[in-house]
Write an enzyme that holds these catalytic residues in place. Structure first.
Site, mmCIF file in Angstrom:
data_model
loop_
_atom_site.group_PDB
_atom_site.id
_atom_site.type_symbol
_atom_site.label_atom_id
_atom_site.label_comp_id
_atom_site.label_asym_id
_atom_site.label_seq_id
_atom_site.Cartn_x
_atom_site.Cartn_y
_atom_site.Cartn_z
ATOM 1 N N SER A 1 0.851 -1.195 0.000
ATOM 2 C CA SER A 1 0.000 0.000 0.000
ATOM 3 C C SER A 1 0.879 1.235 0.000
ATOM 4 C CB SER A 1 -0.891 0.011 1.243
ATOM 5 O OG SER A 1 -1.583 1.243 1.366
ATOM 6 N N TYR B 1 -2.518 -0.952 9.887
ATOM 7 C CA TYR B 1 -2.459 -1.288 8.470
ATOM 8 C C TYR B 1 -1.158 -0.793 7.849
ATOM 9 C CZ TYR B 1 -3.969 -1.537 3.571
ATOM 10 O OH TYR B 1 -4.068 -1.814 2.223
#
Length: 261
Positions: free
Chosen positions: A144, A157
């Protein structure tokens, strides 16, 4: 499961039941690979396999939990026995747990790292040891842009994706001598259920594109969300022979949201 080994290149994709993982499966199958689809959700896997086989493509469903190393070892063994040696691995399984760092629960943190980081480690370890014996292979981990750009409410995350990014690069360094390449694709906001879960009022797309000043998000300069197929295109490039001299690379696909960082 009775599956004849194929002459096609064999690809294993985790998180294959939906979102980016499903898009990667479709792209690989259309490109001529035999795809082993791994996910905990069996029903959508079987539906996708049935759809792809109906148009002459090779795709098989392998339900497994990437957070369980025994499950991972078993499914990799099954794929190699049934389809053949794995040439491509795409680590696509991921979860998102939102919340301020000071308020995250132990379970939020543990679950995020179990899937996003340990899952990448377990699967990469199982596959790369077989690739080493054959002297070739390519691995792509879907991380990401949040791995390198701080995001409010995404500490677990972001940290888990940063860890899996660096793990993949170190793995790439260690196995380059065996002809194995390991790269990372870092998506930004992508039109998937994970994105729409960020806002309860359905404003996820607009907020991602325009930015959220109060959360220090600058928005997307290109003015649109990524589609899962955009991420799949990047994955297929890094797996392909066109990227034969690229390893340990982190390819960001976010429409400029991280300002080229």
């Amino acid at each position: 499961m009775n599956v004849d080994k194929t002459e096609k290149k064999v690809a294993l994709v985790t998180g294959a039941a939906g979102g980016i993982g499903e898009a990667v499966v479709r792209a690989l199958a259309a490109d001529g690979a035999a795809v082993a689809m791994v996910d905990r959700n069996l029903e959508p896997l079987e539906e996708l396999a049935k759809e792809l086989r109906a148009v002459g493509q090779v795709a098989e469903a392998y339900p497994a939990d990437v957070t369980n190393s025994a499950d991972v070892d078993a499914v990799v063994d099954a794929v190699e026995q049934q389809l053949g040696g794995i040439q491509y691995l795409v680590n696509g399984a991921g979860v998102l747990r939102l919340g301020k760092a000071k308020a995250l629960t132990d379970q939020d943190w543990a679950t995020t790292f179990a899937v996003n980081t340990s899952g990448v480690f377990f699967m990469s370890r199982a596959v790369v040891n077989r690739m080493v014996e054959r002297g070739s292979g390519a691995i792509v981990t879907i991380a990401s842009n949040a791995a390198g750009t701080a995001r409010v409410d995404m500490s677990a995350y972001s940290a888990s994706k940063a860890a899996s990014t660096m793990f993949t690069k170190v793995l790439g360094l260690e196995v380059a001598r065996y002809g194995i390449r390991c790269n990372v694709v870092a998506p930004g906001s992508t039109d998937t259920p994970m994105l729409t879960s960020l806002w309860d009022d359905g404003s996820a797309a607009r907020s991602s594109i325009d930015g959220v000043p109060g959360a220090f998000r600058v928005g997307i300069p290109m003015g649109r969300l990524a589609q899962p197929s955009h991420i799949a295109d990047a994955v297929l490039f890094l797996l392909s022979d066109r990227a034969s001299h690229i390893t340990m690379h982190d390819l960001t696909v976010d429409g400029g949201a991280s300002l080229g960082h």
